[in-house]
Design an enzyme around this catalytic site. Structure first.
Site, short mmCIF file in Angstrom:
data_model
loop_
_atom_site.label_atom_id
_atom_site.label_comp_id
_atom_site.label_asym_id
_atom_site.label_seq_id
_atom_site.Cartn_x
_atom_site.Cartn_y
_atom_site.Cartn_z
N SER A 130 16.13 -23.43 7.84
CA SER A 130 17.25 -24.55 7.39
C SER A 130 18.33 -24.12 6.63
O SER A 130 18.92 -24.59 5.56
CB SER A 130 16.47 -25.43 6.28
OG SER A 130 15.55 -26.27 7.19
N LEU A 160 13.44 -14.58 -16.69
CA LEU A 160 13.59 -15.10 -15.20
C LEU A 160 14.92 -15.47 -15.04
O LEU A 160 15.67 -16.34 -16.02
CB LEU A 160 12.67 -16.24 -15.38
CG LEU A 160 12.69 -17.01 -13.83
CD1 LEU A 160 12.26 -15.92 -12.86
CD2 LEU A 160 11.90 -18.32 -14.01
N ASP A 200 10.24 -28.85 -0.01
CA ASP A 200 10.49 -29.87 1.23
C ASP A 200 9.22 -30.73 1.12
O ASP A 200 8.12 -30.16 0.82
CB ASP A 200 10.46 -29.12 2.51
CG ASP A 200 11.02 -30.14 3.63
OD1 ASP A 200 11.39 -31.28 3.26
OD2 ASP A 200 10.75 -29.69 4.73
N TRP A 221 5.86 -37.39 0.76
CA TRP A 221 5.01 -37.65 -0.51
C TRP A 221 5.16 -39.11 -0.84
O TRP A 221 4.08 -39.62 -1.19
CB TRP A 221 5.44 -36.74 -1.50
CG TRP A 221 4.49 -36.84 -2.77
CD1 TRP A 221 3.47 -35.75 -2.99
CD2 TRP A 221 4.64 -37.51 -3.95
NE1 TRP A 221 3.00 -36.39 -4.06
CE2 TRP A 221 3.69 -37.18 -4.74
CE3 TRP A 221 5.50 -38.62 -4.15
CZ2 TRP A 221 3.25 -37.91 -5.92
CZ3 TRP A 221 5.45 -39.27 -5.49
CH2 TRP A 221 4.19 -39.15 -6.22
N ASN A 265 9.42 -34.08 -0.20
CA ASN A 265 9.43 -35.27 -1.31
C ASN A 265 9.50 -36.51 -0.63
O ASN A 265 8.66 -37.59 -1.14
CB ASN A 265 10.91 -34.98 -2.03
CG ASN A 265 10.94 -33.98 -2.93
OD1 ASN A 265 9.90 -33.20 -2.90
ND2 ASN A 265 11.99 -33.62 -3.70
N HIS A 314 11.38 -37.66 -5.18
CA HIS A 314 12.41 -36.63 -5.84
C HIS A 314 11.74 -36.33 -7.39
O HIS A 314 11.79 -35.51 -7.72
CB HIS A 314 13.68 -37.06 -5.66
CG HIS A 314 14.03 -36.97 -4.09
ND1 HIS A 314 13.87 -36.01 -3.21
CD2 HIS A 314 15.13 -37.72 -3.57
CE1 HIS A 314 14.46 -36.11 -2.05
NE2 HIS A 314 15.13 -37.38 -2.16
C1 FPP Z 1 13.31 -32.12 0.24
O1 FPP Z 1 12.42 -33.19 0.48
C2 FPP Z 1 13.82 -32.04 -1.06
C3 FPP Z 1 15.17 -32.32 -1.37
C4 FPP Z 1 16.43 -32.53 -0.24
C5 FPP Z 1 15.51 -32.23 -3.05
C6 FPP Z 1 15.04 -31.45 -3.76
C7 FPP Z 1 15.19 -32.10 -5.16
C8 FPP Z 1 14.06 -31.79 -5.88
C9 FPP Z 1 12.70 -31.21 -5.81
C10 FPP Z 1 14.13 -32.81 -7.14
C11 FPP Z 1 15.19 -32.43 -8.26
C12 FPP Z 1 15.66 -31.07 -8.47
C13 FPP Z 1 15.83 -30.50 -9.62
C14 FPP Z 1 16.34 -29.17 -9.54
C15 FPP Z 1 15.66 -30.91 -10.98
P1 FPP Z 1 13.07 -34.31 1.63
O2 FPP Z 1 13.69 -35.37 0.86
O3 FPP Z 1 13.95 -33.60 2.57
O4 FPP Z 1 11.36 -34.63 1.92
P2 FPP Z 1 10.94 -35.29 3.52
O5 FPP Z 1 11.45 -34.17 4.42
O6 FPP Z 1 9.49 -35.28 3.30
O7 FPP Z 1 11.67 -36.41 4.03
#
Ligand code: FPP
Length: 274
Positions: free
Chosen positions: A212, A146, A35, A40, A37, A52
């Site tokens: 979640s 793994l 969580d 960030w 992204n 992402h």
């Molecule tokens: C949550 O951050 C993250 C996601 C919903 C997506 C996770 C995806 C990745 C890590 C990248 C691609 C994955 C792979 C397997 C290559 P958010 O967007 O909810 O962050 P926020 O809460 O700060 O808005």
């Protein structure tokens, strides 16, 4: 794939963290709610998709580190059943990143003896993504190191609904519906993660204290580790710190800890119904 110590610099902070880890008490299964992204990206005035993209790099490093450490299973929450509510452009970016990851990481997965398996309701994913995931699953199916479970269009409640329907379907097919008795082992054997040990350690980044809808059944006794680090900043060092924290926990599974020698207090007169 070379073991972790072969890629760490002797004397570095990561080296001393890795040295403090007891290899005999590694978590067999680590689950991660990735969580932060979006936050960030916002903190850098970048579009959410940049978060992402950076998050995909953190996935790459985490998978590699778990493989080098000898962790048996890693489950990553990559796309929840609720994530469809996001703008189509963001959802498409996530599928494109997954596509890129599968393309670029296949040699590493093979070299590292890593098996990749998607879990979730795959049928709702774009057809091309489903096909790529099936191909990656097939190509890595005989890898014995793994096991990486990618949770895509995943919801813990949906998984339980699917498990119960699968139990019913099996009972109908075998004409045993009239004598069906559901128990814990039966439910576990119809989950997407059937046959995988439950997570010992659940990591959540970005400081949110929520589950979640992730692995609701499987995390019954998981140790929960929440860090304020945002997922794109989550490094090998952060993973080692989380594992060390886990190794300091006293896991009791509802019983008494190893160091407890006192008999349990007699609560039979306390009116608590024990
Ligand atoms: C949550 O951050 C993250 C996601 C919903 C997506 C996770 C995806 C990745 C890590 C990248 C691609 C994955 C792979 C397997 C290559 P958010 O967007 O909810 O962050 P926020 O809460 O700060 O808005």
């Amino acid at each position: 794939m070379r073991p972790l110590f072969e890629v760490l610099t002797p004397g570095s902070e990561e080296w001393s963290l890795a040295e403090s880890i007891d290899p005999a008490r590694l978590p067999a299964h680590i689950a991660i709610i990735m969580d932060g992204n979006g936050r960030w990206a916002r903190s850098r005035n970048l579009p959410r998709v940049a978060g992402h993209r950076a998050g995909a790099e953190a996935v790459r490093q985490t998978v590699e580190t778990c493989a080098r450490l000898g962790i048996r299973a890693l489950t990553l929450y990559a796309f929840s059943a609720e994530n469809w509510k996001r703008p189509a452009s963001e959802v498409n970016t996530l599928w494109n990143l997954l596509h890129l990851y599968l393309r670029q990481e296949m040699p590493t997965l093979q070299e590292g003896n890593i098996r990749l398996r998607p879990i979730g309701r795959m049928e709702a994913l774009p057809a091309a993504v489903q096909e790529e995931l099936r191909a990656a699953e097939r190509a890595t199916s005989s890898n014995t190191g793994l096991q990486v479970y990618l949770a895509l269009n995943y919801g813990g409640r949906l998984e339980l609904v699917d498990a119960f329907n699968s139990i019913l379907e099996h009972a109908r097919r075998t004409r045993s519906l009239h004598k069906l008795q559901i128990d814990e082992a039966m439910i576990a054997s119809h989950l997407y993660t059937a046959g995988v040990p439950d997570p010992d350690l659940l990591i959540r980044t970005s400081g949110e204290m929520r589950i979640s809808n992730f692995l609701l059944w499987q995390i019954a006794y998981a140790e929960i580790y929440v860090t304020n680090v945002l997922w794109p900043d989550f490094t090998r060092k952060d993973l080692l710190v989380a594992i060390l924290d886990y190794q300091q926990r006293d896991r009791r599974f509802g019983g008494l800890g190893a160091d407890v020698t006192q008999p349990a207090a007699d609560l039979s007169h306390a009116g608590l119904g024990f």
